[in-house]
Scaffold this motif. Structure first.
Motif, PDB file in Angstrom:
ATOM      1  N   UNK A  54      -1.419 -97.326 -30.725  1.00  0.00           N
ATOM      2  CA  UNK A  54      -1.781 -98.702 -30.377  1.00  0.00           C
ATOM      3  C   UNK A  54      -0.959 -99.700 -31.180  1.00  0.00           C
ATOM      4  N   UNK A  55      -0.924-100.936 -30.666  1.00  0.00           N
ATOM      5  CA  UNK A  55      -0.352-102.045 -31.414  1.00  0.00           C
ATOM      6  C   UNK A  55      -1.382-103.172 -31.476  1.00  0.00           C
ATOM      7  N   UNK A  56      -1.297-103.947 -32.524  1.00  0.00           N
ATOM      8  CA  UNK A  56      -2.218-105.064 -32.722  1.00  0.00           C
ATOM      9  C   UNK A  56      -1.737-106.264 -31.914  1.00  0.00           C
ATOM     10  N   UNK A  57      -2.627-106.822 -31.116  1.00  0.00           N
ATOM     11  CA  UNK A  57      -2.302-108.010 -30.333  1.00  0.00           C
ATOM     12  C   UNK A  57      -3.404-109.046 -30.486  1.00  0.00           C
ATOM     13  N   UNK A  58      -2.998-110.309 -30.421  1.00  0.00           N
ATOM     14  CA  UNK A  58      -3.951-111.413 -30.467  1.00  0.00           C
ATOM     15  C   UNK A  58      -4.069-111.987 -29.066  1.00  0.00           C
ATOM     16  N   UNK A  59      -5.241-111.856 -28.480  1.00  0.00           N
ATOM     17  CA  UNK A  59      -5.465-112.346 -27.126  1.00  0.00           C
ATOM     18  C   UNK A  59      -6.533-113.429 -27.150  1.00  0.00           C
ATOM     19  N   UNK A  60      -6.079-114.659 -26.953  1.00  0.00           N
ATOM     20  CA  UNK A  60      -6.974-115.818 -26.912  1.00  0.00           C
ATOM     21  C   UNK A  60      -7.835-115.896 -28.172  1.00  0.00           C
ATOM     22  N   UNK A  61      -7.195-115.638 -29.313  1.00  0.00           N
ATOM     23  CA  UNK A  61      -7.891-115.781 -30.592  1.00  0.00           C
ATOM     24  C   UNK A  61      -8.635-114.559 -31.060  1.00  0.00           C
ATOM     25  N   UNK A  62      -8.650-113.488 -30.253  1.00  0.00           N
ATOM     26  CA  UNK A  62      -9.323-112.246 -30.642  1.00  0.00           C
ATOM     27  C   UNK A  62      -8.300-111.130 -30.759  1.00  0.00           C
ATOM     28  N   UNK A  63      -8.454-110.293 -31.778  1.00  0.00           N
ATOM     29  CA  UNK A  63      -7.530-109.189 -31.966  1.00  0.00           C
ATOM     30  C   UNK A  63      -7.992-107.956 -31.198  1.00  0.00           C
ATOM     31  N   UNK A  64      -7.010-107.260 -30.626  1.00  0.00           N
ATOM     32  CA  UNK A  64      -7.280-106.012 -29.910  1.00  0.00           C
ATOM     33  C   UNK A  64      -6.223-104.995 -30.311  1.00  0.00           C
ATOM     34  N   UNK A  85       5.284-103.329 -37.538  1.00  0.00           N
ATOM     35  CA  UNK A  85       6.565-104.029 -37.659  1.00  0.00           C
ATOM     36  C   UNK A  85       7.538-103.441 -36.649  1.00  0.00           C
ATOM     37  N   UNK A  86       8.671-104.104 -36.517  1.00  0.00           N
ATOM     38  CA  UNK A  86       9.686-103.610 -35.584  1.00  0.00           C
ATOM     39  C   UNK A  86      10.149-102.213 -35.973  1.00  0.00           C
ATOM     40  N   UNK A  87      10.243-101.946 -37.290  1.00  0.00           N
ATOM     41  CA  UNK A  87      10.742-100.642 -37.725  1.00  0.00           C
ATOM     42  C   UNK A  87       9.744 -99.521 -37.464  1.00  0.00           C
ATOM     43  N   UNK A  88       8.474 -99.855 -37.240  1.00  0.00           N
ATOM     44  CA  UNK A  88       7.472 -98.843 -36.869  1.00  0.00           C
ATOM     45  C   UNK A  88       7.199 -98.845 -35.373  1.00  0.00           C
ATOM     46  N   UNK A  89       8.031 -99.572 -34.604  1.00  0.00           N
ATOM     47  CA  UNK A  89       7.769 -99.745 -33.163  1.00  0.00           C
ATOM     48  C   UNK A  89       6.397-100.382 -32.931  1.00  0.00           C
ATOM     49  N   UNK A  90       5.958-101.170 -33.916  1.00  0.00           N
ATOM     50  CA  UNK A  90       4.686-101.894 -33.881  1.00  0.00           C
ATOM     51  C   UNK A  90       3.481-100.970 -33.813  1.00  0.00           C
ATOM     52  N   UNK A  91       3.680 -99.720 -34.220  1.00  0.00           N
ATOM     53  CA  UNK A  91       2.547 -98.801 -34.361  1.00  0.00           C
ATOM     54  C   UNK A  91       1.841 -99.064 -35.687  1.00  0.00           C
ATOM     55  N   UNK A  92       0.582 -98.631 -35.754  1.00  0.00           N
ATOM     56  CA  UNK A  92      -0.209 -98.726 -36.972  1.00  0.00           C
ATOM     57  C   UNK A  92      -0.238 -97.388 -37.712  1.00  0.00           C
ATOM     58  N   UNK A  93       0.649 -96.494 -37.297  1.00  0.00           N
ATOM     59  CA  UNK A  93       0.732 -95.158 -37.870  1.00  0.00           C
ATOM     60  C   UNK A  93       2.193 -94.744 -37.862  1.00  0.00           C
TER      61      UNK A  93
END
Length: 422
Positions: A54-64, A85-93
Motif C-alpha cells: 500500500x501507499x499512503x494517500x490523503x483523500x479530502x483530508x483523510x488518510x488512506x 518515498x520515491x526510493x521505496x516506490x512509495x511503499x511502507x515496507x
C-alpha cells in the motif's frame, strides 16, 4: 482494497524527523544471501500480504492506505531506503540484504511485531526453500494462493463496541534515565545487543515462576533502583501486551499493542527476588484481564477519534506531541516481547536475530527476541552511556545467568517521509 486509517493514526502522527516509527528486523543467516532466491521470496511473500502493498494517500483530508502495484524495493545495502518515498516506490515496507544479512523495514503504523513475524515466516519459507532446494513443512505458514480471511484485513478496534470505560487515575512522575546521564554531547541513540541461551534463561525464569518479559522488567527495575536509591521518582516500566486475544481478533494485522505498568515500589526493594517476581506477575495478571485490556483499547480508540475530529494536521501533530511528552514523563522504560519466534524449519538457517525500533515509551526500550535457541536483548536508548546496560548485566551476573555481549551500534532507522517531516 482501500483502507481508511483509524488505529494507525496515533503512530502516524507521532512519526517525525527524529522519531522514525519503523520496525527494523535484522537477521544474519547461515550462508551468504542468494539475490535471485531473495527476490523470488519477496515477490511471493507480498502476493500473500496485499494489505502491506500500500501507499499512503490523503483523500479530502483523510488518510488512506491505497493499493500500490509498484514493485517492493530490495536493496543490497544495510542502510535500506526511506519509506513512503520515491526510493521505496512509495511503499511502507522494504527489504535489504548484504553478505549474509537480511533486513525487513516496515512502518510501525502498518503493523506490529506480531504482524511482522507472520510476514517473516512466509518470507523465510520461500527463501530457504529456494536457497537450499529444501522441501520445508508449510504447516502454520501463510503462503501465496491462500484464501485471505476478512479478519486479517479488518481493524478490530474500529468495529469494537461496548468497550469498558477506562478508569482515569493520576500517574506520578517516573524516573527518566536520560535526565541522569545525558549531556548535550551525548544525544546519540544507541542499541546494545546481548544474547542468552534460551534454555538457560527459561530454566531460571520458570524456577522463579516468572516470564521472560516480567523477569527482564524486574532486572531492569532493580538495576535502576540500585543506581539511584535516593530518587523520589517512581521506577515504572511498561510491559507490552498483545491486544488481539482480548479483541478476539487473532488474525488482525494492525498495530495492536497495549501495556501494563510495572512499578517497583519502595517496599519491594528489600524483598527477595522470588517475592519481587510474584509481585510483578500479580500486576500483570490483574492488568491483562480482558476487561482491563479492552479498557485500554477504548482509551486508544478515544485518542484516534479525537485525532479524526481535529481540523488539520497541525492540530493532530500538536496532540501527538503532547502524548509523547506525557509518556516520557510517566515511564522509565518499556520491555517488549513478541513471543517465541517459531519460524518453523527455516529457523535452523538463522544465526542472529534482532528487532530494533524507536524507543518511544520512556528513555530505554528492551526488545526481546527468542530465535534459534537464543534470547536476544536489544537495549535501545536515547543516549550512548552504558551505565544502565552495565547495571542490567550486573543483575544477570549476580543471578548466575551467563550472557554474550554481542555489539553496540548507533540506532539508525530508515525515515518515513511524511508531509510534516520532509
Amino acid at each position: 482494497m482501500e483502507q481508511k486509517l483509524f488505529t494507525e493514526l496515533r503512530t502516524l502522527y507521532q512519526s517525525g524527523k527524529d522519531n522514525a516509527s519503523v520496525i527494523r528486523i535484522h537477521m544474519r543467516m547461515s550462508d551468504s544471501i542468494e539475490p535471485d532466491a531473495f527476490r523470488h521470496a519477496v515477490n511471493m511473500t507480498m502476493k500473500r500480504y496485499p494489505y502491506f502493498c500500500v501507499e499512503l494517500q490523503n483523500k479530502e483530508g483523510s488518510y488512506v492506505f491505497a493499493e500500490n502495484h509498484r514493485p517492493v524495493i530490495i536493496t543490497n545495502s544495510l542502510r535500506g531506503v526511506d519509506l513512503n518515498s520515491e526510493e521505496s516506490n512509495f511503499h511502507m515496507i522494504a527489504f535489504a540484504w548484504h553478505d549474509d544479512k537480511i533486513i525487513l523495514d516496515v512502518f510501525h503504523a502498518l503493523t506490529d511485531g506480531t504482524g511482522a513475524y507472520e510476514l517473516l515466516r512466509t518470507l523465510l519459507y520461500y527463501y530457504c526453500s529456494e536457497r537450499y532446494h529444501a522441501e520445508l513443512n508449510r504447516d502454520g505458514i501463510r503462503l501465496a494462493g491462500d484464501d485471505i480471511p476478512i479478519e486479517e484485513w479488518n481493524d478490530p478496534v474500529l468495529t469494537a463496541s461496548e468497550l469498558p470505560v477506562p478508569t482515569h487515575t493520576d500517574i506520578s512522575k517516573a524516573l527518566n534515565p536520560a535526565e541522569y546521564v545525558r549531556h548535550e554531547s551525548d544525544n546519540v541513540r544507541t542499541v546494545y545487543s546481548v544474547s542468552i541461551s534460551e534454555s538457560e534463561f527459561m530454566r531460571f525464569v520458570t524456577q522463579h515462576n516468572g516470564t521472560p518479559g516480567t523477569m527482564t522488567a524486574l532486572f531492569l527495575s532493580r538495576a535502576v533502583a540500585k543506581l539511584y536509591p535516593d530518587s523520589e521518582d517512581a521506577i515504572r516500566i511498561a510491559l507490552c501486551v498483545n491486544q488481539r486475544k482480548a479483541l478476539h481478533a487473532p488474525l488482525a494485522h494492525q498495530t495492536l499493542v497495549g501495556g501494563v505498568m510495572l512499578e517497583y515500589k519502595d517496599k519491594m526493594r528489600n524483598w527477595p527476588l522470588e517475592k519481587q517476581v510474584t509481585a510483578y506477575r500479580g500486576m500483570v495478571i490483574v492488568q491483562t484481564q480482558e476487561e482491563k485490556v479492552l479498557a485500554g483499547v477504548n482509551s486508544l480508540k478515544g485518542i484516534n477519534q479525537l485525532l479524526l475530529s481535529m481540523k488539520n494536521d497541525n492540530e493532530r501533530l500538536a496532540l501527538a506531541g503532547k502524548i509523547i511528552a506525557h509518556t516520557f514523563g510517566i515511564l522509565t522504560a518499556t520491555v517488549s516481547y513478541v513471543g517465541k519466534g517459531d519460524f518453523k524449519e527455516s529457523e535452523k538457517y538463522i544465526r542472529d536475530f534482532h528487532l530494533w525500533t524507536y524507543p518511544g515509551g520512556g528513555a530505554i526500550l528492551i526488545e526481546i527476541s527468542a530465535v534459534s535457541g537464543r534470547f536476544t536483548f536489544d537495549i535501545m536508548q536515547h543516549f550512548s552511556s552504558p551505565v544502565y546496560v552495565n547495571a542490567f548485566l550486573k543483575e544477570l551476573e549476580d543471578n548466575g545467568i551467563n550472557y554474550d555481549f554481542q555489539s553496540v551500534n548507533k540506532l539508525e532507522l530508515p525515515k518515513v517521509k511524511l508531509s510534516w517531516n520532509m
